[in-house]
Design an enzyme around this catalytic site. Structure first.
Site, short mmCIF file in Angstrom:
data_model
loop_
_atom_site.label_atom_id
_atom_site.label_comp_id
_atom_site.label_asym_id
_atom_site.label_seq_id
_atom_site.Cartn_x
_atom_site.Cartn_y
_atom_site.Cartn_z
N GLY A 247 0.76 -1.24 0.00
CA GLY A 247 0.00 0.00 0.00
C GLY A 247 0.79 1.29 0.00
O GLY A 247 0.21 2.36 -0.19
N GLU A 284 3.70 -6.96 1.59
CA GLU A 284 3.27 -7.21 0.20
C GLU A 284 3.28 -5.91 -0.62
O GLU A 284 2.25 -5.47 -1.10
CB GLU A 284 1.84 -7.77 0.21
CG GLU A 284 1.64 -9.01 1.04
CD GLU A 284 0.14 -9.32 1.31
OE1 GLU A 284 -0.72 -8.47 1.00
OE2 GLU A 284 -0.14 -10.41 1.84
N GLY A 286 3.59 -3.46 -3.73
CA GLY A 286 3.45 -3.57 -5.18
C GLY A 286 3.92 -2.28 -5.83
O GLY A 286 5.05 -2.14 -6.29
N ARG A 287 3.03 -1.30 -5.81
CA ARG A 287 3.29 -0.01 -6.47
C ARG A 287 4.65 0.59 -6.12
O ARG A 287 5.37 1.08 -6.99
CB ARG A 287 2.18 0.98 -6.06
CG ARG A 287 2.22 2.32 -6.78
CD ARG A 287 1.27 3.32 -6.09
NE ARG A 287 -0.04 2.77 -5.84
CZ ARG A 287 -1.05 2.81 -6.72
NH1 ARG A 287 -0.92 3.44 -7.86
NH2 ARG A 287 -2.21 2.26 -6.42
N ARG A 323 -5.21 4.32 -15.53
CA ARG A 323 -5.40 4.96 -14.22
C ARG A 323 -6.14 6.30 -14.28
O ARG A 323 -6.99 6.56 -13.44
CB ARG A 323 -4.07 5.08 -13.48
CG ARG A 323 -3.40 3.71 -13.23
CD ARG A 323 -2.15 3.81 -12.37
NE ARG A 323 -2.43 4.37 -11.07
CZ ARG A 323 -2.22 5.62 -10.72
NH1 ARG A 323 -1.65 6.47 -11.55
NH2 ARG A 323 -2.54 6.04 -9.52
N TYR A 327 -9.37 6.22 -12.03
CA TYR A 327 -9.32 6.90 -10.72
C TYR A 327 -9.03 8.39 -10.84
O TYR A 327 -8.57 9.00 -9.87
CB TYR A 327 -8.21 6.32 -9.83
CG TYR A 327 -7.92 4.85 -9.90
CD1 TYR A 327 -8.74 3.93 -9.25
CD2 TYR A 327 -6.78 4.39 -10.55
CE1 TYR A 327 -8.44 2.59 -9.29
CE2 TYR A 327 -6.46 3.03 -10.58
CZ TYR A 327 -7.31 2.14 -9.94
OH TYR A 327 -7.00 0.82 -9.97
N CYS A 353 -12.45 5.68 -28.45
CA CYS A 353 -13.74 6.36 -28.60
C CYS A 353 -14.48 6.43 -27.28
O CYS A 353 -15.50 5.76 -27.09
CB CYS A 353 -14.57 5.64 -29.66
SG CYS A 353 -13.66 5.47 -31.19
N GLU A 354 -13.97 7.20 -26.35
CA GLU A 354 -14.57 7.42 -25.03
C GLU A 354 -14.09 8.78 -24.57
O GLU A 354 -12.90 9.06 -24.68
CB GLU A 354 -14.03 6.42 -23.98
CG GLU A 354 -14.32 4.98 -24.21
CD GLU A 354 -15.67 4.53 -23.68
OE1 GLU A 354 -16.29 5.28 -22.91
OE2 GLU A 354 -16.08 3.43 -24.07
N TYR A 381 0.41 -0.75 -12.20
CA TYR A 381 -1.01 -0.67 -12.54
C TYR A 381 -1.24 0.02 -13.88
O TYR A 381 -2.20 0.76 -14.04
CB TYR A 381 -1.80 0.00 -11.41
CG TYR A 381 -1.64 -0.74 -10.09
CD1 TYR A 381 -2.21 -2.00 -9.92
CD2 TYR A 381 -0.88 -0.21 -9.06
CE1 TYR A 381 -2.05 -2.69 -8.73
CE2 TYR A 381 -0.71 -0.91 -7.87
CZ TYR A 381 -1.30 -2.14 -7.71
OH TYR A 381 -1.14 -2.84 -6.55
C1 LIG Z 1 -2.86 -4.82 -4.31
C2 LIG Z 1 -2.44 -5.52 -3.09
C3 LIG Z 1 -1.17 -5.28 -2.55
C4 LIG Z 1 -0.23 -4.26 -3.11
O1 LIG Z 1 -0.67 -2.96 -2.99
P1 LIG Z 1 0.28 -1.75 -3.42
O2 LIG Z 1 -0.52 -0.54 -3.13
O3 LIG Z 1 0.55 -1.91 -4.87
O4 LIG Z 1 1.52 -1.84 -2.61
C5 LIG Z 1 -0.81 -6.02 -1.44
N1 LIG Z 1 -1.63 -6.93 -0.89
C6 LIG Z 1 -2.85 -7.19 -1.38
C7 LIG Z 1 -3.70 -8.21 -0.74
C8 LIG Z 1 -3.30 -6.49 -2.49
O5 LIG Z 1 -4.52 -6.74 -2.98
#
Ligand SMILES: *Cc1c(COP(=O)(O)O)cnc(C)c1O
Length: 424
Positions: A247, A284, A286-287, A323, A327, A353-354, A381
């Site tokens: 997150g 976990e 990601g981004r 994105r 959002y 076309c949007e 993403y």
């Molecule tokens: C999407 C997600 C993440 C990663 O979130 P980021 O904002 O990209 O760091 C981690 N855990 C779970 C369960 C997710 O769905």
């Protein structure tokens, strides 16, 4: 001359009139590989990972890259080689992770809607943990595990009910969300899980949202989860690990999220204070591992001046960069070769076309048809959410390592798009 406000990546720089990713001019990538094309800095990804790794030195910890942020094989391979585990949300992601060299015991399987078939496949592959999101899923997981004569390793994703203060679509830790087991039902869920013979309870997890730019929601979530850990363990159930999810935000437009190592120094301090410092920790992200490592290069097709708005029509669109449409997200947009002419305010839009197909609104740009623009912070993403809407093949991807540029995904062909279809 170096532009002061290039968001995010120290691996992106302006030298003279040219934008560089590491030691490679972006203009050369557009020329050699065509547009639209995503370019990722290897050093930027490894540096982002290193910030987390620094924080967890001397700890029992596993960083599980949340691969839905960008699931391209070469990127997974890079993270697998660097010691990462993976957070997956489908069997498609499982296959990708394994093909890229992931060790199955370092994979955690998240998601609210795992099918029986997906659960069976993941069990047989030997994934390290199922992050279960409902009581109903516990029952199904138990069933499938017993059919396979296995005990499924289980963590329950709890919903700590904290406000991550982010976009409602990417906020996941509040009561009204579909994610996780409600805080006040979690203890019951653990008792249920502990009685099911096909399950082996090993952990607890939470994930409160995405693009979080403050520390407080993390501290609140940690406190709430640790309260639950205490309550669960008071019943005699032992939790080997605590998974705090992902997150952490990135800088898209002057955002100032904490650095991963600074954030985790603070969180680990809290963990120590509360007496859980020796517990195995999973995260976990990601981004924050890939977002600012990538740019999308797109060519200006047409300039279309108008009475109310000027439009800059480019060859990338909402199918490549979803994105903004999804959002109202902001991506910085810069010409890869700066011009001296006067900047004009315009909307940068794609050919789809949007009316929702826009990439940037009210940007001051000095560009002409044929110029290449870099859409920044496009590592997360974007490609993983790309679609074929309007029968547009998905873009190519390259990995930049100093002056070396490798194609890691060929541009899709129109034949690729029709491959699974049949005429009557
Ligand atoms: C999407 C997600 C993440 C990663 O979130 P980021 O904002 O990209 O760091 C981690 N855990 C779970 C369960 C997710 O769905």
């Amino acid at each position: 001359m170096t532009t002061p406000a290039l968001p995010g990546s120290p691996f992106l720089s302006q030298i003279g009139s040219e934008l560089f990713l590491e030691a490679t001019p972006l203009q050369a990538i557009a020329t050699d590989f065509g547009t639209p094309v995503f370019a990722y800095s290897k050093s930027a990804m490894l540096a982002a990972l290193a910030a987390y790794q620094r924080a967890f030195v001397d700890r029992d910890a596993l960083i599980c890259y949340a691969m839905k942020a960008n699931s391209s094989l070469a990127i997974l391979q890079l993270f697998a080689k660097a010691g990462c585990g993976f957070d997956i949300v489908s069997v498609g992601e499982l296959r990708r992770a394994l093909v890229a060299g992931a060790r199955p015991e370092r994979i955690v399987f998240s998601g609210v809607g795992k099918t029986r078939e997906e659960i069976r496949t993941a069990l047989q592959a030997g994934v390290g943990c199922f992050n279960v999101e409902s009581e109903a899923e516990l029952t199904v997981l138990n069933d499938v595990a017993l059919q396979c004569s296995q005990r499924a390793p289980v963590s329950i994703r709890v919903n700590p009910n904290v406000d991550a203060k982010t976009h409602p679509y990417i906020s996941t830790g509040l009561k009204g969300n579909k994610f996780g087991v409600a805080h006040d039902r979690s203890l019951q869920a653990y008792l249920q899980a502990s009685r099911l013979p096909g399950l082996r309870v090993i952990g607890i997890d939470c994930h409160i949202g995405s693009q979080i730019t403050e520390m407080d929601p993390y501290l609140d979530a940690m406190d709430r989860v640790l309260d639950l850990v205490a309550a669960v363990e008071a019943t005699g159930i032992r939790l080997e690990h605590i998974d705090f999810g992902g997150g952490l935000g990135i800088n898209y437009n002057g955002d100032t999220p904490p650095q991963a190592d600074v954030l985790w120094a603070r969180l680990l301090q809290r963990l120590d204070e509360r007496g859980y410092g020796n517990r195995r920790i999973l995260i976990e992200p990601g981004r924050s591992l890939v977002g600012n490592a990538g740019v999308c290069l797109t060519e200006v097709l047409y300039l279309k001046p108008g009475e109310h708005k000027n439009f800059c029509i480019v060859d990338a669109a909402m199918n490549d960069l979803p994105r903004p449409a999804m959002y109202q997200a902001f991506h910085q947009i810069l010409p890869v070769t700066a011009r001296s002419g006067e900047a004009i305010r315009m909307d940068v839009v794609g050919p789809v076309c949007e009316s929702g197909d826009w990439i940037g609104r009210d940007r001051d740009l000095s560009v002409q048809a044929g110029d290449v623009l870099a859409v920044l912070s496009a590592g997360a993403y974007c490609m993983s959410m790309a679609s074929n809407y309007n029968s547009r093949p998905r873009a190519a991807e390259v990995l930049v390592d100093g002056q070396d540029v490798k194609l890691i995904r060929a541009r899709e062909t129109i034949d690729d798009l029709m491959r699974t279809e049949k005429l009557l």
